[in-house]
Write an enzyme that holds these catalytic residues in place. Structure first.
Site, short mmCIF file in Angstrom:
data_model
loop_
_atom_site.label_atom_id
_atom_site.label_comp_id
_atom_site.label_asym_id
_atom_site.label_seq_id
_atom_site.Cartn_x
_atom_site.Cartn_y
_atom_site.Cartn_z
N LYS A 1 0.01 -1.75 -3.85
CA LYS A 1 -0.34 -3.17 -4.08
C LYS A 1 0.92 -3.98 -4.41
O LYS A 1 1.14 -5.05 -3.86
CB LYS A 1 -1.36 -3.30 -5.24
CG LYS A 1 -2.66 -2.54 -5.00
CD LYS A 1 -3.65 -2.72 -6.15
CE LYS A 1 -3.20 -2.14 -7.48
NZ LYS A 1 -3.08 -0.66 -7.50
N ARG B 1 -10.35 -5.96 -11.90
CA ARG B 1 -10.43 -4.50 -11.92
C ARG B 1 -11.80 -4.02 -12.40
O ARG B 1 -12.03 -2.82 -12.49
CB ARG B 1 -9.40 -4.01 -12.91
CG ARG B 1 -8.39 -3.07 -12.29
CD ARG B 1 -7.34 -2.88 -13.36
NE ARG B 1 -6.49 -1.79 -13.13
CZ ARG B 1 -5.25 -1.91 -12.69
NH1 ARG B 1 -4.77 -3.07 -12.35
NH2 ARG B 1 -4.50 -0.85 -12.59
N ARG C 1 8.01 7.19 -8.49
CA ARG C 1 8.30 5.74 -8.49
C ARG C 1 9.40 5.40 -9.49
O ARG C 1 9.44 5.90 -10.60
CB ARG C 1 7.05 4.95 -8.83
CG ARG C 1 7.37 3.47 -9.07
CD ARG C 1 6.17 2.59 -9.12
NE ARG C 1 5.20 2.99 -10.10
CZ ARG C 1 3.99 2.44 -10.20
NH1 ARG C 1 3.63 1.49 -9.37
NH2 ARG C 1 3.15 2.85 -11.12
N ARG D 1 8.00 4.34 -15.26
CA ARG D 1 6.97 3.81 -16.16
C ARG D 1 6.38 4.90 -17.05
O ARG D 1 6.23 6.04 -16.62
CB ARG D 1 5.84 3.17 -15.33
CG ARG D 1 6.10 1.71 -15.04
CD ARG D 1 5.16 1.10 -14.05
NE ARG D 1 3.76 1.40 -14.24
CZ ARG D 1 2.79 0.87 -13.49
NH1 ARG D 1 3.11 0.02 -12.52
NH2 ARG D 1 1.53 1.17 -13.69
N ARG E 1 -5.92 7.42 -14.73
CA ARG E 1 -5.98 6.10 -14.08
C ARG E 1 -6.83 6.17 -12.81
O ARG E 1 -7.59 5.25 -12.50
CB ARG E 1 -4.58 5.60 -13.76
CG ARG E 1 -3.83 5.10 -15.00
CD ARG E 1 -2.32 5.11 -14.83
NE ARG E 1 -1.85 4.23 -13.79
CZ ARG E 1 -0.64 4.33 -13.21
NH1 ARG E 1 0.20 5.28 -13.61
NH2 ARG E 1 -0.29 3.49 -12.28
#
Ligand code: AP5
Length: 216
Positions: A13, A88, A127, A160, A171
């Site tokens: 996203k 969400r 990431r 992160r 998640r």
């Protein structure tokens, strides 16, 4: 253009939103980025949000809806926006609908980016994000030229806190139960466009632009 990007964590996203900013000259509104900034700044919102984010849980709807209401008042939202990671929950989607009705407008499209869960875990574990400009990298798929340094601005790259396997799995579970119902919600409203999220980011971007062509 008023868009929503929906998809599991790591579906791309943020990556696609950054490309859409250039294409449509409208801002990305990432509730995740806003919350991480609030955590970094140590604001009351940040302090409250951190406990939820560290566990891979959703921050309460009321906090998120207030934050969005404020953000949408900014002058850069006049021509539209790309919501990344919002709404969400069904409650957030209903609140957004009311807000937009109040402004006599509506969403042009909701893009659902579909990526298998195993791929998401691989993507998030690798990431890296730039502390200065927010550019996204992946240690294997899109590595920076110099390890730990952003290609775009020379900033420092970081991982992160919620990108560890246990939190990623949590998640994903939250996505399945609380966010995935939005697919049916927006299908009923005839605004949903489904785009496969595997392959090269540029090809996915082309598919999104093609899906949006009819909405311009
Ligand atoms: P948020 O920051 O929104 O995280 P998320 O939805 O889990 O999504 P991510 O940012 O992890 O992934 P992404 O889909 O943007 O993928 P990206 O482009 O980075 O939310 C974090 C937390 O904040 C939540 O858990 C919650 O606690 C809270 N929160 C936020 N919004 C909320 C809300 N509305 N309500 C309640 N709570 C909220 O890509 C991932 C990686 O893959 C990158 O390394 C990238 O380089 C790579 N990649 C991208 N595309 C490709 C590709 N095509 N091929 C290979 N690699 C790729």
């Amino acid at each position: 253009m008023k868009l929503v990007l929906v998809g599991p964590p790591g579906s791309g996203k943020g990556t696609q939103a950054k490309m859409l900013i250039e294409q449509y000259q409208i801002p990305q509104i990432s509730t995740g980025d806003i919350l991480r900034q609030a955590v970094k700044d140590g604001t009351p919102l940040g302090k409250e949000a951190k406990t939820y984010m560290d566990q891979g849980a959703l921050v309460p709807d009321a906090l998120i809806i207030n934050l969005i209401k404020e953000r949408m008042k900014a002058p850069d939202c006049k021509a539209g926006y790309i919501f990344d990671g919002f709404p969400r929950t069904i409650a957030q989607a209903e609140a957004l609908e009311k807000l937009l009705q109040g402004l006599a407008t509506k969403l042009d499209a909701v893009i659902s980016i579909e990526v298998p869960e195993d791929e998401v875990v691989k993507r998030l574990s690798g990431r890296r994000t730039c502390k200065s400009c927010g550019a996204l990298f992946h240690v294997l798929y899109t590595p920076p030229a110099k390890q730990g340094i952003c290609d775009k601005c020379g900033g420092e790259l970081f991982q992160r806190d919620d990108d560890n396997e246990a939190t990623i799995r949590q998640r994903l579970a939250v996505y399945r139960t609380q966010t995935a119902p939005l697919i049916a919600y927006y299908t009923k409203q005839h605004v949903l466009k489904v785009v496969p999220g595997t392959g090269e980011p540029q090809d996915i971007f082309t598919a999104i632009c093609r899906a949006l062509k009819n909405e311009e």
